[in-house]
Motif scaffolding. Structure first.
Motif, PDB file in Angstrom:
ATOM      1  N   GLY A 241       0.824  -1.205   0.000  1.00  0.00           N
ATOM      2  CA  GLY A 241       0.000   0.000   0.000  1.00  0.00           C
ATOM      3  C   GLY A 241       0.857   1.253   0.000  1.00  0.00           C
ATOM      4  N   SER A 242       1.954   1.224   0.738  1.00  0.00           N
ATOM      5  CA  SER A 242       2.832   2.402   0.795  1.00  0.00           C
ATOM      6  C   SER A 242       3.387   2.710  -0.586  1.00  0.00           C
TER       7      SER A 242
ATOM      8  N   ASP B 144      -7.510   6.398  -1.518  1.00  0.00           N
ATOM      9  CA  ASP B 144      -6.603   5.367  -1.017  1.00  0.00           C
ATOM     10  C   ASP B 144      -7.470   4.267  -0.413  1.00  0.00           C
TER      11      ASP B 144
ATOM     12  N   LYS C 117      -3.321  -5.066   0.169  1.00  0.00           N
ATOM     13  CA  LYS C 117      -3.942  -5.958   1.163  1.00  0.00           C
ATOM     14  C   LYS C 117      -4.804  -7.093   0.586  1.00  0.00           C
TER      15      LYS C 117
HETATM   16  C1  LIG Z   1      -5.136   3.578   3.560  1.00  0.00           C
HETATM   17  C2  LIG Z   1      -3.794   2.929   3.620  1.00  0.00           C
HETATM   18  N1  LIG Z   1      -2.833   3.302   2.765  1.00  0.00           N
HETATM   19  C3  LIG Z   1      -1.628   2.733   2.758  1.00  0.00           C
HETATM   20  C4  LIG Z   1      -1.321   1.732   3.644  1.00  0.00           C
HETATM   21  C5  LIG Z   1       0.044   1.132   3.638  1.00  0.00           C
HETATM   22  O1  LIG Z   1       0.011  -0.174   3.198  1.00  0.00           O
HETATM   23  P1  LIG Z   1       1.288  -1.124   3.427  1.00  0.00           P
HETATM   24  O2  LIG Z   1       1.367  -1.377   4.904  1.00  0.00           O
HETATM   25  O3  LIG Z   1       0.942  -2.340   2.612  1.00  0.00           O
HETATM   26  O4  LIG Z   1       2.481  -0.416   2.901  1.00  0.00           O
HETATM   27  C6  LIG Z   1      -2.293   1.292   4.558  1.00  0.00           C
HETATM   28  C7  LIG Z   1      -1.990   0.235   5.520  1.00  0.00           C
HETATM   29  O5  LIG Z   1      -2.743  -0.044   6.437  1.00  0.00           O
HETATM   30  C8  LIG Z   1      -3.560   1.919   4.560  1.00  0.00           C
HETATM   31  O6  LIG Z   1      -4.496   1.571   5.411  1.00  0.00           O
END
Ligand SMILES: Cc1ncc(COP(=O)(O)O)c(C=O)c1O
Length: 436
Positions: free
Chosen positions: A111-112, A250, A279
């Motif tokens: 997600g990041s 997001d 996810k």
């Molecule tokens: C809305 C949102 N964006 C980005 C992320 C980041 O995802 P990741 O932990 O897979 O990098 C998360 C993680 O919970 C999230 O909830």
């Protein structure tokens, strides 16, 4: 695999109180359906689908078989200038679920990475259209957009920012929408749509053509489940359109059925220009993220570039990794074959009844929820966050895994949950919260 861990020291756990964990480790060695199992064989009900990942339940054999077969056939393809059929099949499958028009898909591994990729796509799009002066970003207080530098700069959670300095210039934060008037509201609150007008103020502040994109989680998840007020997302959409600003949802938590539709964009009837996801895309079985992009955004970037070189200088060694694509394709097939999004939607009423049923407990400050996502906020103890941490430990001891943030327990069962599973989650929450 050996069930014993001889040495806990070397592994530095993320977002974890390492000293506490190493005094009292909480390890899982196996999972199945709605449950985790500890090294001593204790069964722990999973109240948060892992980390909002495992929406189809744990250890689905179809996903494991697809990944194994993929790794035996084609373990890796260079992701630059080479590819493999699974990547294209998956982009098609994702585009079939996203809102109409958002049909180009860029793959990454989390997600990041999806968030930082979306930031770069937004900037590159404006450069391609000769509006490169649009380099401000807008997000929200209490937002969570992952942990890379761009996403951390967008973040609106102080603990996630304070150790890391100024991060990035040109980021403006809208006010969050957690209003006391909407306390204990099921679904969308009545108050707060006007908070979207902060964006108009930012346009007046930095200039008509300076903002590249606005990032929002349709439901802010990691901060403790903030459901948007009625009319808020529509208002944001309208202001973005009026000023040529890209709207990015997001949906790393909301995506893939959490709100009852494939994406929250569809549940709330508001179409953004880009969607970030991760996810539940692979049911958590492989790391993967993606950004779905409006057709003309893709075309603008690709067609503005000269022939003979990549059009967009961005990507990861593991973008569209074959094993991740195999996991995602198998996952999306399960969602489809078992109609799991509809199942989650049908279960939502029962789930929210049970979660809002906890509002009579004196220690409960607020309950919020939509779809199969709920936040139970307990009144703070001596310092903010202590009770939340205590609560997740109490629940774990009783046999329930939930993710807590601050003083909020975030409940997000898998879509395969039975009513009896929901009852057990509610009972364990009631017993543990009643102790405060
Ligand atoms: C809305 C949102 N964006 C980005 C992320 C980041 O995802 P990741 O932990 O897979 O990098 C998360 C993680 O919970 C999230 O909830």
């Amino acid at each position: 695999m050996d069930m014993k861990v001889e040495n806990l020291e070397q592994h530095w756990l993320p977002f974890t109180n390492n000293r506490e964990f190493k005094r009292e480790p909480r390890l899982f060695v196996r999972a199945s359906g709605m449950h985790y199992f500890t090294p001593l064989g204790r069964k722990i009900l999973d109240g948060s689908s892992g980390l909002f990942t495992s929406a189809a339940g744990h250890c689905r054999p179809e996903i494991a078989a697809a990944v194994a077969q993929q790794l035996e056939t084609l373990d890796f393809t260079p992701s630059f200038q080479r590819s493999h059929p699974g990547a294209f099949a998956l982009a098609d499958a994702v585009a079939a679920l996203t809102p109409k028009g958002l049909d180009h898909v860029f793959f990454c591994n989390s997600g990041s990475e999806a968030v930082d990729t979306a930031m770069k796509i937004a900037l590159a799009y404006h450069v391609a259209r000769r509006e490169g002066q649009r380099n401000y970003f807008v997000s929200r207080e209490r937002a969570y957009h992952g942990v890379n530098i761009g996403g951390t700069a967008l973040s609106g959670i102080v603990r996630n920012r304070e150790a890391f300095g100024a991060l990035m210039p040109g980021i403006l934060h809208l006010r969050h929408t957690l209003l006391p008037e909407n306390r204990m509201t099921r679904g969308m609150g009545a108050k707060g749509a006007e908070l979207a007008e902060d964006l108009t103020r930012f346009v007046s502040l930095v200039g008509e053509r300076r903002i590249a994109a606005v990032f929002v989680e349709p439901i802010a998840g990691s901060t403790g489940v903030i459901v948007p007020p009625r009319g808020y997302l529509e208002r944001l959409r309208e202001i973005c359109t009026r000023h040529g600003i890209l709207l990015v949802f997001d949906e790393v938590i909301c995506g893939f059925g959490r709100t009852g539709e494939p994406f929250a964009a569809q549940s709330f009837g508001v179409t953004p220009d880009l969607i970030t996801m991760a996810k539940a895309l692979t049911n958590g079985a492989q790391p993967m993220g993606a950004v779905a992009v409006r057709e003309d955004i893709y075309r603008s970037i690709v067609e503005a570039a000269p022939e003979g070189a990549p059009e967009f200088f961005h990507g990861y060694t593991y973008s569209a990794h074959p094993a991740a694509c195999a996991a995602a394709l198998a996952t999306l097939k399960i969602y489809r074959d078992e109609q799991l999004f509809a199942r989650g939607r049908d279960l939502s009423g029962y789930f929210l009844d049970k979660m809002f049923g906890l509002s009579d407990l004196p220690a409960v400050a607020d309950v919020r929820g939509f779809g199969l996502l709920a936040g139970i906020e307990v009144k703070p103890g001596k310092a903010a966050g202590l009770r939340g941490n205590e609560l997740q430990a109490k629940l774990y001891d009783r046999g329930l895994h939930v993710k807590t943030t601050g003083d909020v327990a975030i409940i997000a069962p898998a879509f395969i949950a039975s009513r009896a599973d929901i009852d057990s989650i509610a009972e364990m929450l009631r017993e543990a919260i009643a102790e405060f």
